[in-house]
Design a protein around this motif. Sequence first.
Motif, PDB file in Angstrom:
ATOM      1  N   MET A 354       0.826  -1.215   0.000  1.00 41.12           N
ATOM      2  CA  MET A 354       0.000   0.000   0.000  1.00 41.12           C
ATOM      3  C   MET A 354       0.856   1.260   0.000  1.00 41.12           C
ATOM      4  O   MET A 354       0.427   2.326  -0.468  1.00 41.12           O
ATOM      5  N   TYR A 355       2.066   1.167   0.509  1.00 43.16           N
ATOM      6  CA  TYR A 355       2.942   2.334   0.691  1.00 43.16           C
ATOM      7  C   TYR A 355       3.541   2.827  -0.619  1.00 43.16           C
ATOM      8  O   TYR A 355       3.643   4.041  -0.851  1.00 43.16           O
ATOM      9  N   PHE A 356       3.939   1.915  -1.489  1.00 43.54           N
ATOM     10  CA  PHE A 356       4.745   2.311  -2.646  1.00 43.54           C
ATOM     11  C   PHE A 356       3.975   2.981  -3.789  1.00 43.54           C
ATOM     12  O   PHE A 356       4.476   3.949  -4.367  1.00 43.54           O
ATOM     13  N   PRO A 357       2.781   2.528  -4.166  1.00 46.56           N
ATOM     14  CA  PRO A 357       2.091   3.222  -5.269  1.00 46.56           C
ATOM     15  C   PRO A 357       1.717   4.652  -4.875  1.00 46.56           C
ATOM     16  O   PRO A 357       1.096   4.881  -3.835  1.00 46.56           O
ATOM     17  N   SER A 358       2.073   5.605  -5.715  1.00 45.75           N
ATOM     18  CA  SER A 358       1.840   7.018  -5.388  1.00 45.75           C
ATOM     19  C   SER A 358       0.368   7.396  -5.419  1.00 45.75           C
ATOM     20  O   SER A 358      -0.021   8.416  -4.838  1.00 45.75           O
ATOM     21  N   ASP A 359      -0.475   6.581  -6.076  1.00 46.69           N
ATOM     22  CA  ASP A 359      -1.878   6.954  -6.212  1.00 46.69           C
ATOM     23  C   ASP A 359      -2.782   6.294  -5.174  1.00 46.69           C
ATOM     24  O   ASP A 359      -4.003   6.397  -5.257  1.00 46.69           O
ATOM     25  N   ILE A 360      -2.204   5.610  -4.175  1.00 49.58           N
ATOM     26  CA  ILE A 360      -3.005   5.045  -3.093  1.00 49.58           C
ATOM     27  C   ILE A 360      -2.935   5.988  -1.896  1.00 49.58           C
ATOM     28  O   ILE A 360      -1.856   6.239  -1.361  1.00 49.58           O
ATOM     29  N   PRO A 361      -4.075   6.529  -1.448  1.00 51.82           N
ATOM     30  CA  PRO A 361      -4.068   7.444  -0.295  1.00 51.82           C
ATOM     31  C   PRO A 361      -3.518   6.764   0.955  1.00 51.82           C
ATOM     32  O   PRO A 361      -3.654   5.551   1.141  1.00 51.82           O
ATOM     33  N   GLU A 362      -2.903   7.571   1.814  1.00 50.07           N
ATOM     34  CA  GLU A 362      -2.228   7.029   2.999  1.00 50.07           C
ATOM     35  C   GLU A 362      -3.186   6.284   3.919  1.00 50.07           C
ATOM     36  O   GLU A 362      -2.818   5.289   4.548  1.00 50.07           O
ATOM     37  N   ASP A 363      -4.442   6.731   4.021  1.00 48.74           N
ATOM     38  CA  ASP A 363      -5.404   6.119   4.930  1.00 48.74           C
ATOM     39  C   ASP A 363      -6.356   5.150   4.232  1.00 48.74           C
ATOM     40  O   ASP A 363      -7.396   4.771   4.782  1.00 48.74           O
TER      41      ASP A 363
END
Length: 543
Positions: A354-363
Motif C-alpha cells: 500500500m505504501y509504494f504506489p503514489s496513487d493510493i491514499p495514505e489512509d
Amino acid sequence: MQKHKMKSNIPIPLLFLSILFSFSWAALGLTHQQQHHSFLQCLNRHSGDANSISTVIYTQTNSSFSSVLEFSLRNARFSTPNTLKPLVIVTPSHVSHIQATINCSRTHGLQIRIRSGGHDYEGLSYVSQVPFVIIDLINLRSIDVDAENKTAWIQSGATIGELYYRIAEKSSTLAFPAGICPTVGVGGHFSGGGYGMLMRKYGLAADQIIDAQLVDVNGKFLDKNSMGEDLFWAIRGGGAASFGVVVAWKVKLVPVPSTLTVFTVNRTLKENGTMLVHKWQSVAPKIHEDLYIRLFLRAVNSSQQEGKRTIQASFVSLYLGRADELVDLMQESFPELGIVKEDCIEMSWIQSIMYFPSDIPEDAPLEILLNRTGSAGIFKGKSDYVTQTIPETALEGLWQRFYEDETESLEILFSPYGGNMDDIPETETPYSHRAGILFNIHYVVGWSEEDASESQRYINFMRRLYRYMEPYVSKSPRRAYMNYRDLDLGTNNNGPYTSYKQASKWGLPYFDKNFNRLIHVKTLVDPTNFFRHQQSIPSLSRG
C-alpha cells in the motif's frame, strides 16, 4: 468488492447478435456480412452452450461494447476515433469460450488480442491494424492461495493487487515478488518477467511459476506436463500471447518477516543530488539482497529560487527487517545519504504494498487493492539496462533534458539488480537480463491532450532522450524490457510471415540469445503464426 458488470441489461440471443453484427458491417460488403455472421454462429457451435457464450459476447452494436473496451484500457494514446476497434470482444467465463474463440477466429481469418489488465505500453492487447477479436480475461480472475504449501493458483484475469490481497488474507509472512502497480494484470505481467521490490531477494514473478494452464492454437487445454518443457519455458518471460492463451498460473509464494522497513528520502541537486545518484549506482546493486533501493528522478519546483525548477532524486527503499538493522546497513554502505531512524517506517509486507504506489491514499483500506478501475493516461515509455556506472558528467547532461518543454510529467526510474538476479542463469527463462546488469532504466513521459501533433511532439522528445543515453547503457544488443514495450525498436509485418532479420531488431533487445529458442518453440507449436501482433515471436515456417 463489487465486480465490474460485464453483461448487458437484457440478454441477447446469439442469432439476434449475429444479425446486429452483420448490419453494423454493411458498409464492408456482402462478404464481410457473411463472414462475421458465420463467425458468431461458429462461436455458438463450438462453445457447447449458446446461452452461456451469448452473455460474454460484445459486438459493436451492443450498448456495453464501449464500456467493456475502455474499462481495461490504460493508454489513451490508443483510444482515438481513428483507432481500429475490435469486431467482437469475448469475456470468457469458461475455458470452452476461449477454445471456441480461437477455433472460430482461425476459421474466419480474424486475429486475436489477449487482454489481462490492459497495461501494454503500446496497446497491443487491445488494438490491431487488421480485423481482430479481443479475448478479455476479466471474468477469469479466481485466486486460490495454499498457505500451508506456500503456493497459489491465479487465473490470468486477476490483477497483482488482487493477488497480494488474497495472500495477505491467508498469511502475514508470505509474499510474492512482482510489481507495485495493483491494477496490472497477472497474465501480461508474469509472461513478460515481472519485477518488483523483492527482485534482488527472490528474482522475478516468472521465476516463481511452477505450473500453468494454456489453450493452444488447436484449442487444446494444456498444463505443464502436456505442453512440454519448451513451451512451458517460453511462456515464463517470452510473452505468452505469442503461444496461446494462458488461463491460470501456479506459483511459489516466498517468506518475508512479519516486520519490514521502508523509507523515502528526497534530495535535490543543491543537496548533492548528482553525487548521490552517481554513488547509488555502485551501492544499490551490491548491497545486501534483503535491501532494495529504487531511485526516481523528476523535475520539481525549486524551494530556493521562485519560478525555477530543479531535479529531485527520490530514494525509495524496502528492507526485509527492522529499522535499527536498516540504519546500520545504510550507515555502513551508503553513509552519504544520511539515513536516520526517523526516516524509517516499520510495517507488514501488505502495508508496504500500500505504501509504494503514489496513487493510493495514505489512509486507504486494504480493499483498495481489489479495485480494478484506473484512469487511462496518455504516455510513451522506453527502457534500458546499465552494465557500467554512468559518469557524473553524463548525469549532468541528463538533468538538462528535464528542463525541456515536454518534461513536466517526465519520470525516470532506476531499479537495481544484483543479489539473487546474479545467481539465476540467463537461460533459465526467456528473461535474459541477469548477471552483469547493474540496473534497469524506465523512462516515461505523459501529456494531457490526445492530439496527433501533440503526441508526436512528446514521442519525439522521448526519442531524443533515448538517443542521448545510448553511450551509457548496454550494447550489442542495447537491451530493453518487454513489459515496457516499445515499437520504436521494430515491428513485424501484418501478414503471417516476418523474417528473422526483421524480428531480431526488437527480439534481441528483449531476449538476447534466448530469442533464437523462442522462435524455435513458436515454429513448433504455432507454425502458421496465428497468435501474432506487431512484436509477437514469429514462426519461421512458411507452410
